[in-house]
Design a protein around this motif. Structure first.
Motif, PDB file in Angstrom:
ATOM      1  N   GLY A 134      -2.752 -39.834  -8.405  1.00 29.08           N
ATOM      2  CA  GLY A 134      -2.940 -38.749  -8.678  1.00 29.08           C
ATOM      3  C   GLY A 134      -3.869 -37.718  -8.411  1.00 29.08           C
ATOM      4  N   PRO A 135      -5.050 -37.900  -9.261  1.00 28.85           N
ATOM      5  CA  PRO A 135      -6.468 -37.728  -8.567  1.00 28.85           C
ATOM      6  C   PRO A 135      -6.814 -37.504  -7.080  1.00 28.85           C
ATOM      7  N   ARG A 136      -6.193 -38.778  -6.816  1.00 28.78           N
ATOM      8  CA  ARG A 136      -6.536 -39.022  -4.912  1.00 28.78           C
ATOM      9  C   ARG A 136      -6.342 -37.950  -4.458  1.00 28.78           C
ATOM     10  N   ILE A 137      -4.814 -38.231  -4.579  1.00 22.36           N
ATOM     11  CA  ILE A 137      -4.173 -36.453  -4.197  1.00 22.36           C
ATOM     12  C   ILE A 137      -4.814 -35.515  -3.718  1.00 22.36           C
ATOM     13  N   ALA A 184      -9.512 -34.065 -13.784  1.00 19.46           N
ATOM     14  CA  ALA A 184     -10.660 -33.595 -12.454  1.00 19.46           C
ATOM     15  C   ALA A 184     -11.786 -34.575 -11.554  1.00 19.46           C
ATOM     16  N   THR A 185     -11.806 -34.882 -11.015  1.00 12.98           N
ATOM     17  CA  THR A 185     -12.810 -36.084  -9.605  1.00 12.98           C
ATOM     18  C   THR A 185     -13.530 -35.272  -9.324  1.00 12.98           C
ATOM     19  N   GLY A 186     -14.813 -35.688  -9.625  1.00  9.76           N
ATOM     20  CA  GLY A 186     -16.196 -35.080  -8.686  1.00  9.76           C
ATOM     21  C   GLY A 186     -15.936 -35.853  -7.382  1.00  9.76           C
ATOM     22  N   LEU A 227       4.048 -40.112  -7.324  1.00 11.50           N
ATOM     23  CA  LEU A 227       2.947 -39.657  -6.858  1.00 11.50           C
ATOM     24  C   LEU A 227       1.902 -39.523  -7.451  1.00 11.50           C
ATOM     25  N   LEU A 228       2.034 -38.476  -7.731  1.00 10.99           N
ATOM     26  CA  LEU A 228       0.936 -37.401  -8.480  1.00 10.99           C
ATOM     27  C   LEU A 228       0.964 -37.303 -10.014  1.00 10.99           C
ATOM     28  N   PRO A 275       1.912 -28.932 -13.141  1.00  3.08           N
ATOM     29  CA  PRO A 275       0.425 -28.462 -14.167  1.00  3.08           C
ATOM     30  C   PRO A 275      -0.259 -28.956 -13.624  1.00  3.08           C
ATOM     31  N   VAL A 276      -1.479 -29.027 -12.376  1.00  5.74           N
ATOM     32  CA  VAL A 276      -2.441 -29.645 -11.495  1.00  5.74           C
ATOM     33  C   VAL A 276      -3.436 -30.295 -12.623  1.00  5.74           C
TER      34      VAL A 276
END
Length: 309
Positions: free
Chosen positions: A178-181, A123-125, A172-173, A117-118
């Protein structure tokens, strides 16, 4: 917080599987160990998507102008292929630097993300550094310990190792990075486009760098690629290419005994004087003097291998 007993268990296992200095592969294709009985000088190395835990001792890593320090209790996360400098800063024969490294298989990670479930990661812009250090979670250390324990039951590796790898992806996620990956894994994210640009440069570093073509290849404007590339790698694309070229040139001269002119031409330099100037600035001495020093064992031998653990 990591339990002392848990950390000591990891130290004992790495000590057993890495009995001599250097990097040691294992029967699990994405698991390796590292050992050093003495501190080392900064060495240029190549990294790829992975994470590392130092169970004993301390290490430092330099990426552009950034310097990262990590030791017991820290997680070093690498989200794309990069040329960096690394060294052991704390180690003795009695208490050697001991580490474990786990490569992140991007194909298997993407397959796992199809069922993950992403949306819960947010979100990261913004583009973030491709290498980071933060405190490691006990649950992730526990998964790593169980993975290493599988080496004593080799018959179980084909069935169990993939399950623990998926657990590691999950840890990790759902952790701080998590957002970085995700930023590096999903095609539409800037970090993924930077990773693709870095991969193209690594595979084609001998070719002249044409920013318009590279930007078009990864679906970005020139200014956007330059901005995001530096944000992620702490280098411009040209600086990144230069490091790749000079690392390979040194390897060619030391390992394949090519002369400076041939090595420089092989990695993409058209001017021998330019190659000599940039080599001297990068390695600290002229090609001939540096090769003599390396051959005499007075400097770190060049290595294309990952050695962050």
């Amino acid at each position: 917080m990591i339990h002392h007993a848990q950390w000591q268990q990891l130290v004992a296992m790495i000590d057993r599987h890495a009995a001599t200095d250097g990097r040691h592969r294992s029967a699990i294709d994405f698991l390796s160990f590292g050992r050093s009985a003495t501190p080392t000088s900064l060495a240029h190395i190549t990294t790829w998507a992975s994470f590392a835990l130092v169970a004993q001792g301390k290490k430092s890593l330099r990426m552009g102008d950034d310097i990262l320090h990590y030791g017991p209790g820290d997680l070093l996360l690498v989200t794309l292929d990069m040329a960096v400098q690394s060294c052991v800063v704390e180690a003795t024969p009695e208490k050697p630097n001991l580490g474990v490294g786990i490569a992140i298989d991007e194909v298997r990670l993407m397959r796992y993300l199809e069922h993950f479930p992403v949306a819960q990661l947010g979100a990261t812009g913004t583009s973030q550094r491709g290498i980071t250090v933060h405190s490691v979670a006990p649950t992730l250390v526990d998964a790593v310990i169980r993975l290493v324990q599988l080496l004593d039951q080799p018959q179980d590796i084909p069935a169990i190792a993939p399950l623990i790898e998926q657990e590691i992806f999950y840890r990790l996620l759902t952790g701080p990075e998590g957002p970085r990956i995700l930023n590096m894994a999903l095609n539409e994210r800037p970090g993924n486009k930077v990773a693709r640009a870095a991969r193209w440069l690594r595979e084609n570093f001998q070719q002249p760098l044409k920013m318009d073509q590279l930007a078009s290849t990864v679906g970005m404007s020139i200014s956007s690629l330059h901005h995001h590339f530096k944000a992620v790698t702490a280098m411009t694309p040209m600086q990144y290419q230069k490091q790749l070229r000079l690392n390979e040139a040194r390897r060619l001269m030391v390992m394949e005994q090519l002369d400076a002119g041939t090595a420089g031409y092989r990695v993409g330099y058209q001017s021998a004087s330019q190659f000599s100037r940039e080599y001297s600035r990068f390695w600290g001495s002229s090609p001939a003097r540096d090769v003599r020093r390396v051959s005499a064992g007075q400097a770190q031998r060049p290595s294309p291998q990952h050695d962050l653990q």
